[in-house]
Design a protein around this motif. Structure first.
Motif, PDB file in Angstrom:
ATOM      1  N   GLU A 277      -0.152  -3.845 -32.050  1.00 51.19           N
ATOM      2  CA  GLU A 277       1.090  -4.607 -31.949  1.00 51.19           C
ATOM      3  C   GLU A 277       1.107  -5.473 -30.693  1.00 51.19           C
ATOM      4  O   GLU A 277       1.649  -6.589 -30.712  1.00 51.19           O
ATOM      5  CB  GLU A 277       2.287  -3.654 -31.944  1.00 51.19           C
ATOM      6  CG  GLU A 277       3.619  -4.372 -31.979  1.00 51.19           C
ATOM      7  CD  GLU A 277       4.801  -3.447 -32.207  1.00 51.19           C
ATOM      8  OE1 GLU A 277       5.943  -3.884 -31.959  1.00 51.19           O
ATOM      9  OE2 GLU A 277       4.579  -2.288 -32.629  1.00 51.19           O
ATOM     10  N   HIS A 278       0.526  -4.996 -29.594  1.00 50.72           N
ATOM     11  CA  HIS A 278       0.447  -5.821 -28.381  1.00 50.72           C
ATOM     12  C   HIS A 278      -0.249  -7.149 -28.670  1.00 50.72           C
ATOM     13  O   HIS A 278       0.147  -8.202 -28.157  1.00 50.72           O
ATOM     14  CB  HIS A 278      -0.322  -5.082 -27.279  1.00 50.72           C
ATOM     15  CG  HIS A 278       0.496  -4.084 -26.528  1.00 50.72           C
ATOM     16  ND1 HIS A 278       1.629  -4.430 -25.820  1.00 50.72           N
ATOM     17  CD2 HIS A 278       0.357  -2.746 -26.369  1.00 50.72           C
ATOM     18  CE1 HIS A 278       2.152  -3.357 -25.253  1.00 50.72           C
ATOM     19  NE2 HIS A 278       1.406  -2.319 -25.575  1.00 50.72           N
TER      20      HIS A 278
ATOM     21  N   ARG B 174       2.018  -9.424 -30.911  1.00 47.05           N
ATOM     22  CA  ARG B 174       3.102  -9.999 -30.111  1.00 47.05           C
ATOM     23  C   ARG B 174       2.594 -11.131 -29.218  1.00 47.05           C
ATOM     24  O   ARG B 174       3.271 -12.151 -29.047  1.00 47.05           O
ATOM     25  CB  ARG B 174       3.778  -8.908 -29.276  1.00 47.05           C
ATOM     26  CG  ARG B 174       4.622  -7.952 -30.114  1.00 47.05           C
ATOM     27  CD  ARG B 174       5.371  -6.929 -29.284  1.00 47.05           C
ATOM     28  NE  ARG B 174       6.255  -6.163 -30.142  1.00 47.05           N
ATOM     29  CZ  ARG B 174       7.478  -6.551 -30.514  1.00 47.05           C
ATOM     30  NH1 ARG B 174       7.962  -7.694 -30.046  1.00 47.05           N
ATOM     31  NH2 ARG B 174       8.216  -5.815 -31.307  1.00 47.05           N
TER      32      ARG B 174
ATOM     33  N   LEU C 119       2.115 -14.167 -31.453  1.00 47.56           N
ATOM     34  CA  LEU C 119       3.378 -14.834 -31.773  1.00 47.56           C
ATOM     35  C   LEU C 119       3.905 -15.622 -30.577  1.00 47.56           C
ATOM     36  O   LEU C 119       4.470 -16.717 -30.735  1.00 47.56           O
ATOM     37  CB  LEU C 119       4.412 -13.806 -32.223  1.00 47.56           C
ATOM     38  CG  LEU C 119       4.121 -13.129 -33.572  1.00 47.56           C
ATOM     39  CD1 LEU C 119       5.115 -12.016 -33.843  1.00 47.56           C
ATOM     40  CD2 LEU C 119       4.131 -14.159 -34.708  1.00 47.56           C
ATOM     41  N   ARG C 120       3.730 -15.089 -29.393  1.00 43.60           N
ATOM     42  CA  ARG C 120       4.188 -15.820 -28.199  1.00 43.60           C
ATOM     43  C   ARG C 120       3.369 -17.098 -28.000  1.00 43.60           C
ATOM     44  O   ARG C 120       3.903 -18.129 -27.594  1.00 43.60           O
ATOM     45  CB  ARG C 120       4.096 -14.920 -26.967  1.00 43.60           C
ATOM     46  CG  ARG C 120       5.119 -13.792 -26.956  1.00 43.60           C
ATOM     47  CD  ARG C 120       5.225 -13.125 -25.608  1.00 43.60           C
ATOM     48  NE  ARG C 120       6.195 -12.036 -25.629  1.00 43.60           N
ATOM     49  CZ  ARG C 120       7.514 -12.203 -25.554  1.00 43.60           C
ATOM     50  NH1 ARG C 120       8.010 -13.418 -25.437  1.00 43.60           N
ATOM     51  NH2 ARG C 120       8.326 -11.157 -25.582  1.00 43.60           N
TER      52      ARG C 120
ATOM     53  N   GLN D 230       4.597 -19.554 -30.565  1.00 41.07           N
ATOM     54  CA  GLN D 230       5.904 -20.056 -30.149  1.00 41.07           C
ATOM     55  C   GLN D 230       5.747 -21.117 -29.057  1.00 41.07           C
ATOM     56  O   GLN D 230       6.370 -22.188 -29.113  1.00 41.07           O
ATOM     57  CB  GLN D 230       6.753 -18.894 -29.652  1.00 41.07           C
ATOM     58  CG  GLN D 230       8.181 -19.256 -29.302  1.00 41.07           C
ATOM     59  CD  GLN D 230       8.977 -18.043 -28.865  1.00 41.07           C
ATOM     60  OE1 GLN D 230       8.503 -17.250 -28.055  1.00 41.07           O
ATOM     61  NE2 GLN D 230      10.167 -17.875 -29.420  1.00 41.07           N
TER      62      GLN D 230
ATOM     63  N   ASN E 197      10.843 -15.726 -32.670  1.00 39.12           N
ATOM     64  CA  ASN E 197      11.836 -14.834 -32.065  1.00 39.12           C
ATOM     65  C   ASN E 197      12.313 -13.774 -33.039  1.00 39.12           C
ATOM     66  O   ASN E 197      12.498 -12.604 -32.672  1.00 39.12           O
ATOM     67  CB  ASN E 197      13.030 -15.648 -31.550  1.00 39.12           C
ATOM     68  CG  ASN E 197      12.763 -16.313 -30.208  1.00 39.12           C
ATOM     69  OD1 ASN E 197      11.961 -15.815 -29.415  1.00 39.12           O
ATOM     70  ND2 ASN E 197      13.407 -17.433 -29.959  1.00 39.12           N
TER      71      ASN E 197
ATOM     72  N   LEU F   2       9.542 -11.168 -33.367  1.00 33.99           N
ATOM     73  CA  LEU F   2       9.412 -10.340 -32.169  1.00 33.99           C
ATOM     74  C   LEU F   2      10.537  -9.314 -32.063  1.00 33.99           C
ATOM     75  O   LEU F   2      10.374  -8.269 -31.428  1.00 33.99           O
ATOM     76  CB  LEU F   2       9.395 -11.228 -30.927  1.00 33.99           C
ATOM     77  CG  LEU F   2       8.125 -12.062 -30.736  1.00 33.99           C
ATOM     78  CD1 LEU F   2       8.335 -13.135 -29.665  1.00 33.99           C
ATOM     79  CD2 LEU F   2       6.940 -11.182 -30.373  1.00 33.99           C
TER      80      LEU F   2
ATOM     81  N   LEU G   9       7.879  -5.126 -37.489  1.00 37.61           N
ATOM     82  CA  LEU G   9       7.042  -6.323 -37.336  1.00 37.61           C
ATOM     83  C   LEU G   9       5.677  -6.168 -37.992  1.00 37.61           C
ATOM     84  O   LEU G   9       5.195  -7.063 -38.696  1.00 37.61           O
ATOM     85  CB  LEU G   9       6.876  -6.616 -35.838  1.00 37.61           C
ATOM     86  CG  LEU G   9       5.762  -7.582 -35.429  1.00 37.61           C
ATOM     87  CD1 LEU G   9       6.061  -8.984 -35.913  1.00 37.61           C
ATOM     88  CD2 LEU G   9       5.570  -7.567 -33.912  1.00 37.61           C
TER      89      LEU G   9
ATOM     90  N   CYS H  30      -5.425 -14.694 -27.140  1.00 35.68           N
ATOM     91  CA  CYS H  30      -4.611 -13.507 -27.433  1.00 35.68           C
ATOM     92  C   CYS H  30      -5.197 -12.256 -26.798  1.00 35.68           C
ATOM     93  O   CYS H  30      -4.448 -11.376 -26.341  1.00 35.68           O
ATOM     94  CB  CYS H  30      -4.510 -13.303 -28.943  1.00 35.68           C
ATOM     95  SG  CYS H  30      -3.404 -14.454 -29.738  1.00 35.68           S
TER      96      CYS H  30
ATOM     97  N   SER I 121      -2.672 -10.424 -24.298  1.00 33.81           N
ATOM     98  CA  SER I 121      -2.229  -9.064 -24.638  1.00 33.81           C
ATOM     99  C   SER I 121      -2.759  -8.049 -23.629  1.00 33.81           C
ATOM    100  O   SER I 121      -2.031  -7.133 -23.216  1.00 33.81           O
ATOM    101  CB  SER I 121      -2.673  -8.691 -26.052  1.00 33.81           C
ATOM    102  OG  SER I 121      -4.076  -8.807 -26.209  1.00 33.81           O
TER     103      SER I 121
ATOM    104  N   THR J  32       6.532 -14.678 -20.028  1.00 33.08           N
ATOM    105  CA  THR J  32       5.947 -13.373 -19.692  1.00 33.08           C
ATOM    106  C   THR J  32       6.056 -12.992 -18.226  1.00 33.08           C
ATOM    107  O   THR J  32       5.901 -11.817 -17.884  1.00 33.08           O
ATOM    108  CB  THR J  32       4.458 -13.360 -20.080  1.00 33.08           C
ATOM    109  OG1 THR J  32       3.767 -14.365 -19.316  1.00 33.08           O
ATOM    110  CG2 THR J  32       4.269 -13.627 -21.565  1.00 33.08           C
TER     111      THR J  32
END
Length: 475
Positions: free
Chosen positions: A56-57, A60, A63-64, A67, A92, A95, A100, A158, A162, A265
């Motif tokens: 999941e890290h 996420r 996705l950031r 975005q 958003n 997240l 998710l 990523c 992450s 972040t």
């Protein structure tokens, strides 16, 4: 792209319903409620290997990045502003979803670039964004969500993002907490002396405080190593696109994306000064994994020290007693085992194995692209999580509250013939060896035997052979 027709094998079972999605290879059935599209479904069909997905890290971080890419491309007027806003809003929403990960089902063992996971994100974001009916055009996973990007620069980015976030928020705090716990425990044990051991055999005495200071120093060294690597981890491959040349992306895209990501972040990300290295290799991930392996080695040593000192309680060393957490046997009543150090040691073994796989993965940079990126990402984040959790567990459930059996420590010290080492400068090595052998053979305190075999008075011997004094070193 979606088509309106749908098929079902069971009209009563909504979970079996599908819709038709299309990609460059043609139409494909996709579960009707899935946010992903055809390319993700092809990956699900093709890669039935492990049932492991990327952590999941990682998702996420992906996705950031998407975005930030949408925000940047919209500001550079490379995609319509409403499309960029819709993609950002979709990110958003994702997240914030507690479920998710159901939208990211692709197996870790997939195409080596991670293209399937990149397209998974592109499809899910476009599907969510298209729920906005007031857009100037339909959001396309390739032309809008993935604009100015390639899987080849997104997935390495990523990995860095992450890992950087997990190290900053999890691993470093766990290391610092464990160091502080050891320090507090060491202070509470000041002046308690024990038999030192080399080769698992009796050696010169040390204090409990000295022993724990060694543990603390090991972990502090790894904190230093991690902090030295962090600036390299903050450098991202984004902007290099397919092969490192930056084809099909705006020259300001990478820096602006990094600026936006840094605001999100609180970590200062920046474009890598050499995209060819960033995309064609995974040297930084290999380096970070090496530090994780060193943490695992240190933690296994600490775990084993605890296990050995706790051994017994009657037929082992019995120097300490770890907190009693659970019954130790399904057949032997009353048995209690050192479960926390054992769990920690197993986690350490896994991290060492992860490092081997990451090392092999790092060698797989063939020309302009490393092709073991998903496995490297999975193992690296798994190792960070394993070490973060194991450090906290060992600190709070083993080190913090173990008790010391002073009677056992003192009895072993009194009978330890190796204390005679302190007499070497006075009576010589050969004479000291004779005293040690006799004390061993007759199972007598070394001070009694030394009094018989030397001209030194008992008072002098008690002073010279004082275990606590011997821990201070010197002549």
């Amino acid at each position: 792209m979606s088509a309106n027709n749908e098929s079902t094998n069971n009209a009563e079972d909504h979970s079996n319903k599908t819709r038709i999605e299309s990609d460059s290879m043609g139409p494909l059935e996709v579960p009707i409620n899935a946010l992903y599209g055809a390319q993700t479904q092809r990956a699900i069909n093709n890669f039935t290997v492990s049932n492991l997905t990327l952590p999941e890290h990682f998702i996420r971080a992906l996705l950031r990045i998407k975005q930030s890419a949408a925000f940047t491309n919209a500001n550079l007027e490379l995609i319509p502003k409403d499309i960029g806003d819709a993609i950002s809003s979709a990110a958003n929403k994702l997240l914030a979803m507690p479920d998710l990960m159901q939208h990211f089902p692709v197996d870790v063992f997939q195409t080596g670039s991670g293209t399937s996971t990149n397209m998974n994100a592109n499809e899910v974001l476009s599907q969510l964004a298209n729920q906005n009916e007031n857009l100037s055009c339909k959001v396309n996973p390739n032309d809008h969500v993935n604009f100015g990007q390639s899987s080849n620069d997104v997935i390495p980015s990523c990995i860095h993002v992450s890992a950087a976030i997990a190290i900053h928020h999890q691993l470093l705090p766990a290391l610092e907490h464990t160091v502080e716990t050891i320090k507090c425990k060491a202070n509470s044990l000041e002046g308690i002396c024990k038999t030192g051991r080399t080769h698992l055999m009796d050696a010169m005495p040390i204090t409990m405080e000295q022993m724990l200071s060694g543990w603390s120093a090991q972990l502090k060294q790894q904190i230093t190593m991690l902090k030295q690597l962090q600036p390299s981890l903050f450098q991202l491959a984004i902007g290099g696109t397919a092969v490192g040349t930056g084809i099909n992306t705006h020259p300001q895209f990478a820096q602006r994306l990094c600026d936006n990501l840094s605001q999100q972040t609180g970590i200062l990300f920046r474009p890598n000064p050499n995209y060819f290295a960033a995309i064609g290799s995974q040297d930084i991930a290999v380096n970070v994994s090496g530090v994780l392996k060193a943490i695992a080695v240190a933690l296994m040593k600490i775990s084993n020290d605890l296990r050995w000192m706790n051994s017994g309680p009657l037929a082992g060393l019995g120097e300490i007693a770890l907190p009693v957490l659970q019954p130790g046997s399904s057949i032997m009543p009353g048995k209690v085992n050192p479960v926390v150090p054992e769990a920690s040691a197993m986690a350490c073994a896994q991290v060492i194995g992860n490092d081997t796989a990451i090392t092999i993965g790092g060698q797989s940079g063939n020309f302009e692209l490393n092709v073991m990126l998903p496995m490297i990402a999975h193992n690296l984040l798994s190792s960070i999580s394993l070490m973060s959790n194991s450090l906290l567990m060992l600190a709070d459930k083993a080190i913090l509250d173990f008790s010391v059996n002073r009677d056992n420590l003192n009895e072993a010290l009194d009978r330890n013939p190796i204390l005679v080492t302190a007499l070497n400068p006075i009576i010589g090595y050969a004479k000291a060896a004779e005293i040690a052998k006799k004390a061993y053979k007759e199972n007598r305190p070394v001070v009694d035997v030394a009094q018989e075999m030397t001209d030194l008075s008992r008072q002098e011997l008690l002073e010279l052979l004082n275990p606590l004094k011997l821990t201070a070193g010197g002549l």
